[in-house]
Scaffold this active site. Sequence first.
Site, mmCIF file in Angstrom:
data_model
loop_
_atom_site.group_PDB
_atom_site.id
_atom_site.type_symbol
_atom_site.label_atom_id
_atom_site.label_comp_id
_atom_site.label_asym_id
_atom_site.label_seq_id
_atom_site.Cartn_x
_atom_site.Cartn_y
_atom_site.Cartn_z
ATOM 1 C CG ASP A 31 1.719 -16.808 1.959
ATOM 2 O OD1 ASP A 31 1.355 -17.854 2.517
ATOM 3 O OD2 ASP A 31 1.109 -15.730 2.058
ATOM 4 N N GLY A 37 5.666 -6.454 3.251
ATOM 5 C CA GLY A 37 5.332 -5.175 3.888
ATOM 6 C C GLY A 37 6.435 -4.709 4.820
ATOM 7 C CB SER A 38 8.359 -6.481 7.431
ATOM 8 O OG SER A 38 7.195 -6.988 8.029
HETATM 9 P P1 ADP Z 1 4.405 -8.731 5.984
HETATM 10 O O1 ADP Z 1 5.709 -8.131 6.403
HETATM 11 O O2 ADP Z 1 4.235 -10.125 6.509
HETATM 12 O O3 ADP Z 1 4.155 -8.594 4.492
HETATM 13 P P2 ADP Z 1 2.521 -6.522 6.458
HETATM 14 O O4 ADP Z 1 2.206 -6.310 5.026
HETATM 15 O O5 ADP Z 1 1.387 -6.448 7.438
HETATM 16 O O6 ADP Z 1 3.250 -7.925 6.736
HETATM 17 O O7 ADP Z 1 3.616 -5.437 6.892
HETATM 18 C C1 ADP Z 1 4.090 -5.379 8.213
HETATM 19 C C2 ADP Z 1 4.214 -3.942 8.645
HETATM 20 O O8 ADP Z 1 5.157 -3.274 7.788
HETATM 21 C C3 ADP Z 1 2.940 -3.117 8.523
HETATM 22 O O9 ADP Z 1 2.119 -3.274 9.640
HETATM 23 C C4 ADP Z 1 3.488 -1.711 8.424
HETATM 24 O O10 ADP Z 1 3.784 -1.193 9.698
HETATM 25 C C5 ADP Z 1 4.786 -1.910 7.664
HETATM 26 N N1 ADP Z 1 4.557 -1.592 6.234
HETATM 27 C C6 ADP Z 1 3.922 -2.343 5.315
HETATM 28 N N2 ADP Z 1 3.847 -1.715 4.127
HETATM 29 C C7 ADP Z 1 4.454 -0.507 4.314
HETATM 30 C C8 ADP Z 1 4.715 0.615 3.466
HETATM 31 N N3 ADP Z 1 4.307 0.644 2.190
HETATM 32 N N4 ADP Z 1 5.372 1.680 4.008
HETATM 33 C C9 ADP Z 1 5.778 1.660 5.296
HETATM 34 N N5 ADP Z 1 5.547 0.621 6.136
HETATM 35 C C10 ADP Z 1 4.907 -0.435 5.657
#
Ligand code: ADP
Length: 365
Positions: free
Chosen positions: A140, A116-117
């Site tokens: 993971d 996501g980040s």
């Molecule tokens: P990880 O990075 O561990 O996969 P997350 O999926 O919660 O964790 O993503 C972290 C942050 O990245 C989210 O809270 C959001 O602010 C940002 N993010 C995630 N997906 C998107 C997206 N599709 N577009 C923009 N920002 C995103």
Amino acid sequence: MPDDPRTLAVLTSGGDAPGMNAAVRAVAKVGAARGLRVVGVEDGYDGLIDGRFRPLTFDDGNGQFRAAAEVDRLSGLGGTTLGSARSPRFRTAEGRSTAAKRIEGMLGLVVIGGDGSLTGARALGSEHGVKVMGIPASIDNDIGCTSSALGVDTALNTIVDACDKIADTASSHRRAFVVEVMGRRSGYLAMAAAIAVGADGVLLPEHGRSEEAVLDAVEQLVRAGLGKAGDKRRVLVLKAEGVAIPCTKLVRIVEERMRALDATIEVRATVLGHLVRGGAPSYFDRMLGNRLGLAAVEALLAGASGEMVAWLATVQGGSRTNDPSIRRFPLDQVLDETAALLDGTSPVTQWRLRLLESVEGVLPL
Ligand code: ADP
């Protein structure tokens, strides 16, 4: 602070992972050594939107930057001292626009985080021209293009230690244990740890088994190990979180079925949960964090952006960096490969499953 091409920002985002701090340390140290002011952003993208910066370097009075004293301690600390957050605001176009303005004109932004980040980092680059460099961090091990993400090695060491302890008590009482580890979409931790602890079986979301099939498989394993013909002192099964049946339900039903045969057989569950995320990073994660941090700063200084620095146990593809084990990949490719890892179409996922099948007999499930 915007409009200073000698300033570099770094943030940690999403699920925390041991080794994130080590990467921040390297970004601060290397940045200062290369004449940059380095600022940490608090609480990931949320802090970026609010402009919450923390200086990681200071001006020594001669126009040179030095890393702040707190940076020295970072390599050995678990979690992330900059803080991390899930930021719903950053998912909106308005949130990303505000975030981009906070770092406008800076050399760039290093994003340490998971799928996501990195998706968020790509959006900052493509929508607002921010120069971003990603560093993979996810216990993971579900990020494409890298052999290992930050936190994986430490998490595995924690699981192995916990399973060894559980196996001691299980063997003393001839019990079966199902140990659940994190991994909603990826069974990597369960798979890798199962081999290391000599588990009797492993349950992965990638197998796509029905609840009934999971119950039957565990029942058979307990029956074979602890039933009349069984000669085991313990049966240990590792279950990834993403296998839909809850651990308590799984052991309750298996124990009920076993009790019909032998009233003395006990089946227990332990959910390791967030324990696996915490703790001081292992040597490997400290080393990896520092090397990826160094490579990320050098990449931005060389004018690269929209990429992720990756650790490759065997070197193939990508463009060179000064470190032979580290390559840079475009975020588009990283995120495509991440999606394939998670939906099972990636050759890496298929290889992992084949590896498991090849050790059938050692791991009967
Ligand atoms: P990880 O990075 O561990 O996969 P997350 O999926 O919660 O964790 O993503 C972290 C942050 O990245 C989210 O809270 C959001 O602010 C940002 N993010 C995630 N997906 C998107 C997206 N599709 N577009 C923009 N920002 C995103």
